[in-house]
Write an enzyme that holds these catalytic residues in place. Sequence first.
Site, PDB file in Angstrom:
ATOM      1  N   GLY A  88       2.442   0.486  34.335  1.00  9.94           N
ATOM      2  CA  GLY A  88       2.777  -0.679  33.511  1.00  9.94           C
ATOM      3  C   GLY A  88       3.982  -1.429  34.048  1.00  9.94           C
ATOM      4  O   GLY A  88       4.655  -1.012  34.995  1.00  9.94           O
ATOM      5  N   GLY A  90       7.307  -2.067  34.314  1.00 11.49           N
ATOM      6  CA  GLY A  90       8.535  -1.366  33.966  1.00 11.49           C
ATOM      7  C   GLY A  90       9.782  -2.200  34.125  1.00 11.49           C
ATOM      8  O   GLY A  90      10.843  -1.829  33.617  1.00 11.49           O
ATOM      9  N   LYS A 111      10.678 -11.040  36.607  1.00  6.74           N
ATOM     10  CA  LYS A 111      10.735  -9.735  37.273  1.00  6.74           C
ATOM     11  C   LYS A 111      12.205  -9.333  37.423  1.00  6.74           C
ATOM     12  O   LYS A 111      12.998 -10.069  38.005  1.00  6.74           O
ATOM     13  CB  LYS A 111      10.065  -9.833  38.643  1.00  6.74           C
ATOM     14  CG  LYS A 111       9.867  -8.495  39.342  1.00  6.74           C
ATOM     15  CD  LYS A 111       9.009  -8.676  40.584  1.00  6.74           C
ATOM     16  CE  LYS A 111       8.794  -7.345  41.287  1.00  6.74           C
ATOM     17  NZ  LYS A 111       7.954  -7.508  42.502  1.00  6.74           N
ATOM     18  N   GLY A 124      15.025  -1.284  34.535  1.00  2.45           N
ATOM     19  CA  GLY A 124      14.251  -2.507  34.389  1.00  2.45           C
ATOM     20  C   GLY A 124      14.831  -3.715  35.087  1.00  2.45           C
ATOM     21  O   GLY A 124      14.334  -4.836  34.923  1.00  2.45           O
ATOM     22  N   ARG A 174       8.123 -15.132  38.701  1.00  2.00           N
ATOM     23  CA  ARG A 174       6.928 -15.055  39.543  1.00  2.00           C
ATOM     24  C   ARG A 174       5.757 -15.739  38.845  1.00  2.00           C
ATOM     25  O   ARG A 174       5.596 -15.652  37.634  1.00  2.00           O
ATOM     26  CB  ARG A 174       6.584 -13.588  39.828  1.00  2.00           C
ATOM     27  CG  ARG A 174       5.373 -13.411  40.732  1.00  2.00           C
ATOM     28  CD  ARG A 174       5.301 -12.018  41.310  1.00  2.00           C
ATOM     29  NE  ARG A 174       4.978 -11.013  40.302  1.00  2.00           N
ATOM     30  CZ  ARG A 174       4.909  -9.704  40.579  1.00  2.00           C
ATOM     31  NH1 ARG A 174       5.186  -9.262  41.798  1.00  2.00           N
ATOM     32  NH2 ARG A 174       4.609  -8.845  39.622  1.00  2.00           N
ATOM     33  N   ARG A 181      -4.698  -6.055  37.717  1.00  2.00           N
ATOM     34  CA  ARG A 181      -4.825  -5.269  38.938  1.00  2.00           C
ATOM     35  C   ARG A 181      -5.989  -4.283  38.811  1.00  2.00           C
ATOM     36  O   ARG A 181      -6.489  -4.036  37.704  1.00  2.00           O
ATOM     37  CB  ARG A 181      -3.529  -4.489  39.183  1.00  2.00           C
ATOM     38  CG  ARG A 181      -2.259  -5.336  39.048  1.00  2.00           C
ATOM     39  CD  ARG A 181      -1.111  -4.516  38.440  1.00  2.00           C
ATOM     40  NE  ARG A 181       0.052  -5.354  38.118  1.00  2.00           N
ATOM     41  CZ  ARG A 181       1.075  -5.561  38.948  1.00  2.00           C
ATOM     42  NH1 ARG A 181       1.090  -4.990  40.118  1.00  2.00           N
ATOM     43  NH2 ARG A 181       2.068  -6.344  38.581  1.00  2.00           N
ATOM     44  N   ASP A 250      -2.370  -0.234  41.921  1.00  2.00           N
ATOM     45  CA  ASP A 250      -1.654  -1.104  40.983  1.00  2.00           C
ATOM     46  C   ASP A 250      -1.057  -2.318  41.679  1.00  2.00           C
ATOM     47  O   ASP A 250      -0.513  -3.204  41.002  1.00  2.00           O
ATOM     48  CB  ASP A 250      -0.568  -0.320  40.234  1.00  2.00           C
ATOM     49  CG  ASP A 250       0.410   0.361  41.172  1.00  2.00           C
ATOM     50  OD1 ASP A 250      -0.006   1.313  41.854  1.00  2.00           O
ATOM     51  OD2 ASP A 250       1.579  -0.050  41.227  1.00  2.00           O
ATOM     52  N   ASP A 260       3.172  -8.216  44.715  1.00  2.20           N
ATOM     53  CA  ASP A 260       4.197  -7.164  44.816  1.00  2.20           C
ATOM     54  C   ASP A 260       4.728  -6.980  46.243  1.00  2.20           C
ATOM     55  O   ASP A 260       4.299  -6.095  46.970  1.00  2.20           O
ATOM     56  CB  ASP A 260       3.681  -5.842  44.242  1.00  2.20           C
ATOM     57  CG  ASP A 260       3.678  -5.861  42.718  1.00  2.20           C
ATOM     58  OD1 ASP A 260       4.524  -6.560  42.147  1.00  2.20           O
ATOM     59  OD2 ASP A 260       2.837  -5.193  42.112  1.00  2.20           O
TER      60      ASP A 260
END
EC number: 2.7.7.-
Length: 491
Positions: A88, A90, A111, A124, A174, A181, A250, A260
């Site tokens: 998930g 995070g 992010k 986080g 972002r 995903r 993911d 990512d």
Amino acid sequence: MTVHFPFQNSYAALPDNFFARVAPTPVAAPRLIKLNRPLAEELGLNPAELETPEGAEILAGKTVPEGAEPIAMAYAGHQFGHFVPQLGDGRAVLLGEVVDRNGVRRDIQLKGSGPTPFSRRGDGRAALGPVLREYIVSEAMAALGIPTTRSLAAVVTGEQVYRGTALPGAVLTRVATSHIRVGTFQYFAARQDVEAVRRLADHVISRHYPDLARTERPYHALLDAVISRQAKLIADWLLVGFIHGVMNTDNTSVSGETIDYGPCAFMDAYDPKQVFSSIDEFGRYAFANQPRIAMWNLTRLAECLLPLFDPDKDQAIKQAEAALDGFAAQFTEAHQAGLRRKLGLSTQTEGDQPLAQALFDTMAAAKADFTLTFRRLSDAAGSGDLSAVRALFEDPTGFDEWAARWQQRLAQEPQTPAERREAMRKVNPAFIPRNHRIEAVITAAVENDDYKPFEELHAVLARPYEDQPERADYAEPPQPEERVLQTFCGT
């Protein structure tokens, strides 16, 4: 000034087990580093509003804009081959979705915006370095014409994060066509929640592949469509020498975008076994392994969809295997077509693939720079002068033999040398985000709060196929002492 976001949130309307509702954690003193004004306008946002102090607060997560429904998405994933049933978001919060000026629905996500229920004891937060890396590389990928998530803004938070040492904190805004995903499907499949898998598949079809809803077997068609986009995406990566670094399930987007940017990198000297990620100890995600890993990840997606294919599991498996069998051919076709373009070939012969492979073998043996070899071949195709390419090879003997074969092959082509040169320069970039340049940008920002190198590198990479003689040094590979041998995950 009120900052307006025309949110239309579809994912937040899904059942509550798809996400956790959580607001970003406010930060002390947000300051805007960079706003992507063209992207803001494309999204229907007002750049002038986003550049105000109020805009910076929203982009840092200090203030939640009107209409936002902030959520952290749930997903699972195979990380380096090992399944983790709950990952998930995070350290990310999806503020909401907007429909851009082209009618495309886009996520806007923060992010590094603080802990969520999926943080697994993490803070986080994001450090400034990884935020700048993702901004630079994702926008470079977009300029290269490769499907990718985008970077709307980078903000420093006025707070420190600790990653072995104290570092400036930052938040990246972002943008993606979605953040769904393969691991999102795995999250529900692992819980044997077939109805949630079906609900997610219907959502993905509606959002990314609406034409499939009218097909006889929409879930089969969905798998076919994701396979096709991933095959093309991985081919695109290989054609520019890109190594993702963490091709976990993911980190595999069902929309076919690159997502990512952690320990990713572009190769300097060509090496099919090249690995940059500090955590990839066994080379699972090495450059040449990326097609195989993509196929492995897609197989995991197919497993999730089996209950939607056929009540008979054996029949469902056969149907999934038939779809997966198409990946290799689609990847090979896209990759080989791209290689022909990179070599200046507008027609196709049986010997083209061996010709390309012979060049790669020669480049690997002589440690020739990937990007510069193809860029200089572009000019050599027009002038016939191979000296600049030859200089890239430590021992040019093998290149000389290959070049003779290449020139014989070019003689069979209908294009003029000038036409060939122009076509090759459109697919062989002069500039890529080289690791040593990115590290220099990060060092200047972290140590001196100096963003001039960041702005300059970003400006160069926005025009990767142009010569830019005043910035020619950005095209050069690193000196031995400048080489970056490892990149690191932002967490």
